[in-house]
Design an enzyme around this catalytic site. Sequence first.
Site, mmCIF file in Angstrom:
data_model
loop_
_atom_site.group_PDB
_atom_site.id
_atom_site.type_symbol
_atom_site.label_atom_id
_atom_site.label_comp_id
_atom_site.label_asym_id
_atom_site.label_seq_id
_atom_site.Cartn_x
_atom_site.Cartn_y
_atom_site.Cartn_z
ATOM 1 N N ASP A 148 40.960 22.595 60.834
ATOM 2 C CA ASP A 148 39.840 21.903 60.342
ATOM 3 C C ASP A 148 39.342 20.839 60.986
ATOM 4 O OD1 ASP A 148 37.933 22.322 58.457
ATOM 5 O OD2 ASP A 148 38.825 20.746 57.019
ATOM 6 N N GLU A 202 30.272 22.988 63.846
ATOM 7 C CA GLU A 202 29.364 22.428 62.962
ATOM 8 C C GLU A 202 27.853 21.909 63.799
ATOM 9 O OE1 GLU A 202 30.990 19.669 60.182
ATOM 10 O OE2 GLU A 202 29.131 18.558 60.000
ATOM 11 N N HIS A 212 31.447 16.701 51.495
ATOM 12 C CA HIS A 212 32.986 16.695 51.154
ATOM 13 C C HIS A 212 33.323 15.655 50.150
ATOM 14 C CE1 HIS A 212 32.875 18.128 55.805
ATOM 15 N NE2 HIS A 212 33.571 18.913 55.187
ATOM 16 N N GLY A 213 34.450 15.942 49.610
ATOM 17 C CA GLY A 213 35.097 14.978 48.533
ATOM 18 C C GLY A 213 34.402 15.169 47.159
ATOM 19 N N ASN A 241 35.200 26.292 52.173
ATOM 20 C CA ASN A 241 36.393 25.346 52.370
ATOM 21 C C ASN A 241 36.501 24.533 51.184
ATOM 22 O OD1 ASN A 241 36.335 26.186 54.878
ATOM 23 N ND2 ASN A 241 36.078 23.950 55.933
ATOM 24 N N THR A 268 39.698 18.832 48.181
ATOM 25 C CA THR A 268 39.684 17.680 47.225
ATOM 26 C C THR A 268 40.119 18.165 45.765
ATOM 27 O OG1 THR A 268 37.864 16.482 48.155
ATOM 28 C CG2 THR A 268 38.316 15.780 46.050
ATOM 29 N N ASP A 320 34.487 20.128 65.827
ATOM 30 C CA ASP A 320 33.667 19.149 65.310
ATOM 31 C C ASP A 320 33.048 18.482 66.211
ATOM 32 O OD1 ASP A 320 31.619 17.956 63.580
ATOM 33 O OD2 ASP A 320 33.294 17.312 61.791
ATOM 34 N N GLY A 356 32.992 21.487 51.565
ATOM 35 C CA GLY A 356 32.689 20.612 50.375
ATOM 36 C C GLY A 356 32.596 21.550 49.370
ATOM 37 N N GLY A 357 33.808 22.663 49.313
ATOM 38 C CA GLY A 357 33.406 23.586 48.126
ATOM 39 C C GLY A 357 33.927 22.893 46.674
#
Length: 282
Positions: free
Chosen positions: A83, A135, A181-182, A231, A234, A105, A210-211
């Site tokens: 990742d 990305e 993300h997070g 993905n 967190t 990335d 950022g799922g």
Amino acid sequence: MDLSYMKPLLEQAAAEGKALGSFTVWALDVCQAVVEAANLCKRPAILMAGKIEARYAGGVKNIVRLAKLAAENSDMPIALHLDHAEEYGFIREAVDSGFTSVMIDASAKSFSENVERTGAVVEYAHRAGVTVEAELGRIGGVEGNIDVRDEDAFQTDPDEARQFVEKTGIDALAVGIGSVHGVYPFPPNLNIPRLKNIRNATAIPLVLHGGTGIPVEQIRASIKNGISKINVCTELLITYGQSMTKTQSAGGFRYSVPNLFAPSKQALKELFCMRIGQFGRE
Ligand code: 13P
């Protein structure tokens, strides 16, 4: 079963109108929980690690060992994905060590530099049959070693996406459509019209980062419009940590390894089952 390459799994999911869960792993019990959940749900799954999880596990080779151990008795295909990697040398090491998919990335760079760096990774990884995700646009938020402030985040331009895919030959594209993300600092609101335009511009599988925290109806809308991989990180850390705290503070813990870790592994497994089920529904 040996680890599977990610590209055919994503293409299969896309053909079925489904998505695969890609879950961050850092230890054997976490890999096992993903694989056990995948087998319970009868769906493929993706184990995923970035630089900090690899470092925690003692290097990329150890992540490959953990993933292979967990997958060896799996009836469902399991891929191993690197990742958010930025350095070419590190990505080469992951390819050479047995990762079956890598993400380059270079989204912080200019379009042309992103194309150049991504193209170099595609050339190397494809020689080994390894899948490449890249990305375009910039996904915001904070998680592990990712820290992209609101003012630096921007969404993917559909026309650039078409050119990027054509120029680089990537297998999967991580898109900026408003996910973060997070932990979300505001209610998630995915830009589905933009996703539709990206889908019309390119046919390759699209990836949602950022799922954690995205409501199920937005997840469903994203899958309907081209997302084939989601993905999640967190919420695994939150679930695992909360379970350990609860177990430790309850009576009967008695400093026993299984007493402390088994409920946390079980809590993760239930979370994986829930997510794999959500992502794999038609
Ligand atoms: P979350 O940590 O928000 O679930 O995102 C994970 C991710 O997208 C890793 O690339």
